[in-house]
Design an enzyme around this catalytic site. Structure first.
Site, PDB file in Angstrom:
ATOM      1  N   GLY A 117       0.841  -1.192   0.000  1.00 21.15           N
ATOM      2  CA  GLY A 117       0.000   0.000   0.000  1.00 21.15           C
ATOM      3  C   GLY A 117       0.873   1.237   0.000  1.00 21.15           C
ATOM      4  O   GLY A 117       2.053   1.191  -0.340  1.00 21.15           O
ATOM      5  N   ARG A 118       0.309   2.366   0.411  1.00 22.20           N
ATOM      6  CA  ARG A 118       1.080   3.609   0.436  1.00 22.20           C
ATOM      7  C   ARG A 118       1.904   3.768   1.701  1.00 22.20           C
ATOM      8  O   ARG A 118       2.850   4.556   1.727  1.00 22.20           O
ATOM      9  CB  ARG A 118       0.151   4.815   0.274  1.00 22.20           C
ATOM     10  CG  ARG A 118       0.190   5.342  -1.133  1.00 22.20           C
ATOM     11  CD  ARG A 118      -0.407   6.713  -1.296  1.00 22.20           C
ATOM     12  NE  ARG A 118      -1.748   6.829  -0.778  1.00 22.20           N
ATOM     13  CZ  ARG A 118      -2.140   7.784   0.048  1.00 22.20           C
ATOM     14  NH1 ARG A 118      -1.307   8.704   0.465  1.00 22.20           N
ATOM     15  NH2 ARG A 118      -3.392   7.828   0.458  1.00 22.20           N
ATOM     16  N   GLU A 150       5.992   3.981   1.956  1.00 27.49           N
ATOM     17  CA  GLU A 150       6.770   5.145   1.516  1.00 27.49           C
ATOM     18  C   GLU A 150       7.099   6.073   2.678  1.00 27.49           C
ATOM     19  O   GLU A 150       8.114   6.763   2.649  1.00 27.49           O
ATOM     20  CB  GLU A 150       6.058   5.888   0.391  1.00 27.49           C
ATOM     21  CG  GLU A 150       4.835   6.670   0.802  1.00 27.49           C
ATOM     22  CD  GLU A 150       4.090   7.301  -0.366  1.00 27.49           C
ATOM     23  OE1 GLU A 150       3.452   8.343  -0.148  1.00 27.49           O
ATOM     24  OE2 GLU A 150       4.130   6.756  -1.478  1.00 27.49           O
ATOM     25  N   CYS A 165       3.850  -6.348  -2.371  1.00 28.48           N
ATOM     26  CA  CYS A 165       3.474  -5.119  -3.063  1.00 28.48           C
ATOM     27  C   CYS A 165       4.534  -4.022  -2.858  1.00 28.48           C
ATOM     28  O   CYS A 165       5.664  -4.161  -3.278  1.00 28.48           O
ATOM     29  CB  CYS A 165       2.089  -4.682  -2.594  1.00 28.48           C
ATOM     30  SG  CYS A 165       1.306  -3.434  -3.615  1.00 28.48           S
ATOM     31  N   HIS A 166       4.177  -2.927  -2.171  1.00 30.66           N
ATOM     32  CA  HIS A 166       5.117  -1.842  -1.899  1.00 30.66           C
ATOM     33  C   HIS A 166       5.916  -2.057  -0.616  1.00 30.66           C
ATOM     34  O   HIS A 166       6.795  -1.254  -0.295  1.00 30.66           O
ATOM     35  CB  HIS A 166       4.370  -0.497  -1.811  1.00 30.66           C
ATOM     36  CG  HIS A 166       3.897   0.023  -3.127  1.00 30.66           C
ATOM     37  ND1 HIS A 166       2.853  -0.554  -3.817  1.00 30.66           N
ATOM     38  CD2 HIS A 166       4.309   1.072  -3.886  1.00 30.66           C
ATOM     39  CE1 HIS A 166       2.647   0.124  -4.941  1.00 30.66           C
ATOM     40  NE2 HIS A 166       3.515   1.110  -5.009  1.00 30.66           N
ATOM     41  N   TYR A 220       5.506  -5.110  -6.133  1.00 31.44           N
ATOM     42  CA  TYR A 220       4.644  -4.478  -7.119  1.00 31.44           C
ATOM     43  C   TYR A 220       5.566  -3.995  -8.240  1.00 31.44           C
ATOM     44  O   TYR A 220       6.643  -3.441  -7.968  1.00 31.44           O
ATOM     45  CB  TYR A 220       3.884  -3.308  -6.485  1.00 31.44           C
ATOM     46  CG  TYR A 220       2.830  -2.745  -7.393  1.00 31.44           C
ATOM     47  CD1 TYR A 220       1.703  -3.497  -7.719  1.00 31.44           C
ATOM     48  CD2 TYR A 220       2.977  -1.492  -7.960  1.00 31.44           C
ATOM     49  CE1 TYR A 220       0.744  -3.005  -8.579  1.00 31.44           C
ATOM     50  CE2 TYR A 220       2.015  -0.985  -8.817  1.00 31.44           C
ATOM     51  CZ  TYR A 220       0.901  -1.747  -9.130  1.00 31.44           C
ATOM     52  OH  TYR A 220      -0.058  -1.254  -9.990  1.00 31.44           O
TER      53      TYR A 220
END
Length: 196
Positions: free
Chosen positions: A88-89, A92, A118-119, A138
């Site tokens: 997900g976000r 980051e 993913c991320h 991802y």
């Protein structure tokens, strides 16, 4: 006896990548502590639902409030047998916390099982632990992973202590490979009809 698993989550982490492994690992007898920097047990993080609808990138919508059941500042990574880093976000910004980086480094230095999706590998790359691994993420994160020294492949992969997948559609294979790495045995009996 179940395995003690630490899961690092944050605001706008992918809903399914947090909820599904959290519940699935508990369903087979493992203890999972979900933590987030600067948040206490009982507080929540907001999740996001990422969907693939034929656009050039994923669509993001608001997900659920996911309640943390442990406090990151109070946990000792040495007390855990394995680590889960969803995508997900959230990765980051989670990768900017020293305590997140140090926690991830502990699991790799101790050669403990790690599952990331993913991320999530953005955090692993920031922690400097991917050199020499064969892994996935991802696809948009591929350049970061390769810059961190890994060999990026297409599809779910286990290399040593690390299991990686590209996104939540990989859950069945990704979770199965992580359970194998943990040494978890799941037995299934023959289904019985409700009226039997």
């Amino acid at each position: 006896m179940g395995t003690e698993i630490l899961m690092i989550v944050g605001d706008f982490g992918e809903d399914l990548e947090i909820m599904v492994p959290f519940q699935a690992l508990q369903a087979v007898g493992h203890d999972v502590d979900a933590v987030c920097p600067d948040r206490e047990a009982g507080e929540s993080v907001k999740t996001a639902v990422h969907d693939f609808r034929g656009d050039q990138t994923y669509l993001e919508e608001r997900g659920h409030d996911f309640e943390l059941n442990a406090t990151m500042a109070d946990v000792d990574p040495a007390d855990y047998d394995a680590l889960v880093v969803p995508g997900g976000r959230a990765p980051e910004y989670l990768r900017t916390y020293d305590e997140v980086i140090e926690t991830v480094q502990h699991f790799f230095e101790a050669d403990k099982p790690v599952a990331s999706l993913c991320h999530g590998p953005q955090i692993l790359a920031a922690a400097g632990v991917l050199d020499g691994y064969e892994m996935t993420s991802y696809p948009a994160v591929r350049a970061e992973c390769e810059a961190a020294g890994c060999s990026w492949v297409d599809g779910v992969v286990t290399d040593g202590n690390l299991v990686t997948g590209q996104a939540w559609p990989d859950h069945p294979e990704w979770i199965a490979q992580f359970l194998d790495l943990l040494g978890t045995e799941v037995s299934h009996g023959e289904p019985v009809a409700a009226d039997d």
